[in-house]
Design an enzyme around this catalytic site. Structure first.
Site, PDB file in Angstrom:
ATOM      1  N   GLU A   1       0.828  -1.211   0.000  1.00  0.00           N
ATOM      2  CA  GLU A   1       0.000   0.000   0.000  1.00  0.00           C
ATOM      3  C   GLU A   1       0.865   1.267   0.000  1.00  0.00           C
ATOM      4  OE1 GLU A   1      -3.037   0.009  -0.615  1.00  0.00           O
ATOM      5  OE2 GLU A   1      -3.670  -2.052  -0.177  1.00  0.00           O
TER       6      GLU A   1
ATOM      7  N   CYS B   1      -8.329  -2.116   7.838  1.00  0.00           N
ATOM      8  CA  CYS B   1      -6.911  -2.158   7.444  1.00  0.00           C
ATOM      9  C   CYS B   1      -6.360  -0.749   7.259  1.00  0.00           C
ATOM     10  CB  CYS B   1      -6.728  -2.962   6.159  1.00  0.00           C
ATOM     11  SG  CYS B   1      -6.940  -4.735   6.417  1.00  0.00           S
TER      12      CYS B   1
ATOM     13  N   HIS C   1      -1.521  -5.574   1.811  1.00  0.00           N
ATOM     14  CA  HIS C   1      -2.734  -6.373   1.661  1.00  0.00           C
ATOM     15  C   HIS C   1      -2.357  -7.665   0.952  1.00  0.00           C
ATOM     16  CE1 HIS C   1      -6.054  -3.348   2.496  1.00  0.00           C
ATOM     17  NE2 HIS C   1      -6.490  -4.464   3.035  1.00  0.00           N
TER      18      HIS C   1
END
Ligand code: PCA
Length: 211
Positions: free
Chosen positions: A78, A141, A165
């Site tokens: 991310e 998250c 992720h």
């Protein structure tokens, strides 16, 4: 050297969470440096509080958080955490939150401070599917990623933090995303390789004892 690595318990629509399985498979007891591996609740406030508490308590060098995104096909590094809670499913405490800032009057976004290019490179070198993602969602998250980076910023720590992720595991037959996912063993190898980068630069062997 202190490294925090986290995963999440299952949540509505996801009965098996490979990020939890990975945390349980890491043999942290045998680790020669302080290694904190924990499964977080999939609920906004408790998960945010816990990651902040872990960071304050341990003041680690690194925080690597993991969560599943069923439907993704690669390890997804991310690039941003957004200051927004905006879900279309409730969390495990039954809270369905839409359009609320995580922290009022705080930055709209943070970038991860982990060496994400190095993490990408080590996974690519191992032929493990990897990609960058510009959006960690707006569920728990993203909440944990944002909470960690904001806490580190507020405390003025040098801790490097970020989020990956992971796909659903192929072994979770019948689960959403399992067919497009990756074997748990592959993802475990990937996480160990990332921890190897953090623990010892290019020297992945340093985490061989996590086996
Ligand atoms: N994935 C969810 C929360 C917990 C998890 O493993 C998410 O992507 O927000």
């Amino acid at each position: 050297m202190r490294i925090i690595v986290t995963g999440f318990v299952p949540f509505p629509g996801v009965e098996i969470n490979p990020s939890e399985k990975i945390i349980h498979r890491l043999n942290v007891e045998s680790h020669p440096f302080d290694f904190i591996a924990e499964v977080l609740p999939t609920a906004f406030a408790p998960a945010g509080e816990r990651i902040r508490e872990l960071i304050r308590t341990h003041e680690p060098e690194f925080v690597l958080s993991l969560g599943v995104a069923a439907g993704r096909e690669a390890m997804s590094i991310e690039r941003f955490a957004l200051n927004i809670n905006d879900a279309d499913i409730p969390d495990n405490d039954g809270n369905l939150i839409s359009g609320q800032p995580i922290v009022a009057d705080a930055p709209a976004a943070y970038r991860p401070t982990l060496p994400i290019e190095q993490l990408y490179a080590v996974l690519e070198a191992k032929n493990i599917p990897v990609e960058y993602s510009n959006h960690a969602g707006a569920y728990v998250c993203n909440h944990v990623m944002y909470s960690a980076l904001h806490e580190i910023d507020q405390l003025g720590l040098l801790t490097q933090a970020g989020f990956i992720h992971i796909p659903m595991m192929t072994e979770a037959e019948g689960q959403k995303g399992a067919e497009d996912g990756l074997p748990l063993e592959t993802m475990l190898t990937a996480v160990k390789a990332c921890l190897g980068v953090l623990a010892g630069g290019e020297n992945q062997d340093r985490v061989a004892f996590l086996e």
